[in-house]
Design an enzyme around this catalytic site. Structure first.
Site, PDB file in Angstrom:
ATOM      1  N   ARG A 141       0.846  -1.195   0.000  1.00 38.88           N
ATOM      2  CA  ARG A 141       0.000   0.000   0.000  1.00 38.88           C
ATOM      3  C   ARG A 141       0.881   1.244   0.000  1.00 38.88           C
ATOM      4  O   ARG A 141       1.808   1.340   0.816  1.00 38.88           O
ATOM      5  CB  ARG A 141      -0.874   0.065   1.256  1.00 38.88           C
ATOM      6  CG  ARG A 141      -1.875  -1.064   1.397  1.00 38.88           C
ATOM      7  CD  ARG A 141      -2.609  -0.900   2.733  1.00 38.88           C
ATOM      8  NE  ARG A 141      -3.377  -2.082   3.075  1.00 38.88           N
ATOM      9  CZ  ARG A 141      -3.699  -2.415   4.332  1.00 38.88           C
ATOM     10  NH1 ARG A 141      -3.312  -1.665   5.350  1.00 38.88           N
ATOM     11  NH2 ARG A 141      -4.400  -3.510   4.567  1.00 38.88           N
ATOM     12  N   HIS A 157       2.382  -3.234   5.305  1.00 41.54           N
ATOM     13  CA  HIS A 157       1.919  -3.099   3.920  1.00 41.54           C
ATOM     14  C   HIS A 157       2.650  -1.957   3.204  1.00 41.54           C
ATOM     15  O   HIS A 157       2.776  -1.965   1.981  1.00 41.54           O
ATOM     16  CB  HIS A 157       0.407  -2.840   3.883  1.00 41.54           C
ATOM     17  CG  HIS A 157      -0.424  -4.034   4.248  1.00 41.54           C
ATOM     18  ND1 HIS A 157      -0.621  -5.095   3.389  1.00 41.54           N
ATOM     19  CD2 HIS A 157      -1.096  -4.346   5.381  1.00 41.54           C
ATOM     20  CE1 HIS A 157      -1.395  -6.003   3.974  1.00 41.54           C
ATOM     21  NE2 HIS A 157      -1.696  -5.577   5.189  1.00 41.54           N
ATOM     22  N   HIS A 194      -3.882 -11.805   7.937  1.00 40.52           N
ATOM     23  CA  HIS A 194      -2.763 -10.919   7.617  1.00 40.52           C
ATOM     24  C   HIS A 194      -1.473 -11.627   8.016  1.00 40.52           C
ATOM     25  O   HIS A 194      -1.366 -12.151   9.124  1.00 40.52           O
ATOM     26  CB  HIS A 194      -2.916  -9.600   8.391  1.00 40.52           C
ATOM     27  CG  HIS A 194      -1.672  -8.771   8.441  1.00 40.52           C
ATOM     28  ND1 HIS A 194      -1.524  -7.609   7.702  1.00 40.52           N
ATOM     29  CD2 HIS A 194      -0.513  -8.931   9.132  1.00 40.52           C
ATOM     30  CE1 HIS A 194      -0.327  -7.094   7.941  1.00 40.52           C
ATOM     31  NE2 HIS A 194       0.313  -7.872   8.808  1.00 40.52           N
TER      32      HIS A 194
HETATM   33 ZN   LIG Z   1      -2.832  -6.568   6.547  1.00 40.99          ZN
END
Ligand SMILES: [Zn+2]
Length: 209
Positions: A141, A157, A194
């Site tokens: 991200r 991320h 995750h």
């Molecule tokens: Zn995550």
């Protein structure tokens, strides 16, 4: 593409080929749930040898901990022509705001390298789960995208070192398997799990609630 292995690799050796080997067997860090990972340091020690043995066993090869031709072939079969792995595409890990691997916590090339290492761990995870497809809900991200989705300010991320994974396996089952794959951050959600490599990426402590 395939890595050009030029020698049989065994305990005590060092070099860039050992580093590439460590990246590829990192998902075989442990036989049972263990807070450990294979350091990508180019030094072929006991941890690397154990991971090579478990990789070999998983692929039906002689589990001698020595990476010779058959092991090289199995490793190369895991690599895609563009440097990703055989079951994952770079695009699956791109930031969903169009930034691809840019505008995160590291340079785009460093992020891509972290994603590559993550992919090999995920290859091991999917294999241990019975060769089931893993869907990447979220990979890298950018800072903008991370903030738009409410991600933590220091989220893995942002480094390309984390993935939110969904599959036909339950999040609990995925988390259990991830505990043998060299991950240092594992968080189970209702519909996905995750996983991240925070210990390797920033030296952060393990987080396995
Ligand atoms: Zn995550």
């Amino acid at each position: 593409m395939a890595y050009n292995w030029t020698r049989v690799l065994r305990s005590g050796m060092s070099g860039n080929d050992v580093r590439e080997l460590q990246i590829r067997v990192a998902g075989y860090a442990a036989a049972t749930a263990s807070r450990t990972f294979i350091a990508v340091d180019g030094q072929f020690g006991a941890g690397t040898e154990g991971a090579v043995r478990r990789f070999q066993a998983s692929y039906g090869l002689t589990a001698d901990g020595i990476a010779g031709q058959q092991t090289h072939t199995a490793l190369n079969n895991l690599e895609a022509s563009n440097g990703s792995t055989s079951h994952f595409n770079w695009s699956e890990f791109h930031s969903k705001d169009g930034a691809q691997f840019s505008n995160g916590a590291l340079s785009a090339s460093q992020v891509q390298e972290n994603v590559r290492r993550l992919m090999y761990k995920l290859e091991a995870m999917r294999r241990k789960l019975g060769n089931i497809p893993l869907s990447i809900n979220s990979g890298f991200r950018s800072r903008n995208h991370n903030s738009n989705v409410g991600g933590a300010s220091n989220s893995m991320h942002l480094y390309g070192s984390a993935a939110d994974v969904a599959s036909s396996a339950t999040p609990t089952r995925m988390a259990d398997v991830a505990r043998t794959c060299g991950f240092s951050g594992i968080i189970r959600y209702n519909t996905f799990t995750h996983v991240d490599s925070r210990a390797e990426t920033t030296g952060a402590g393990y987080y396995w609630p």
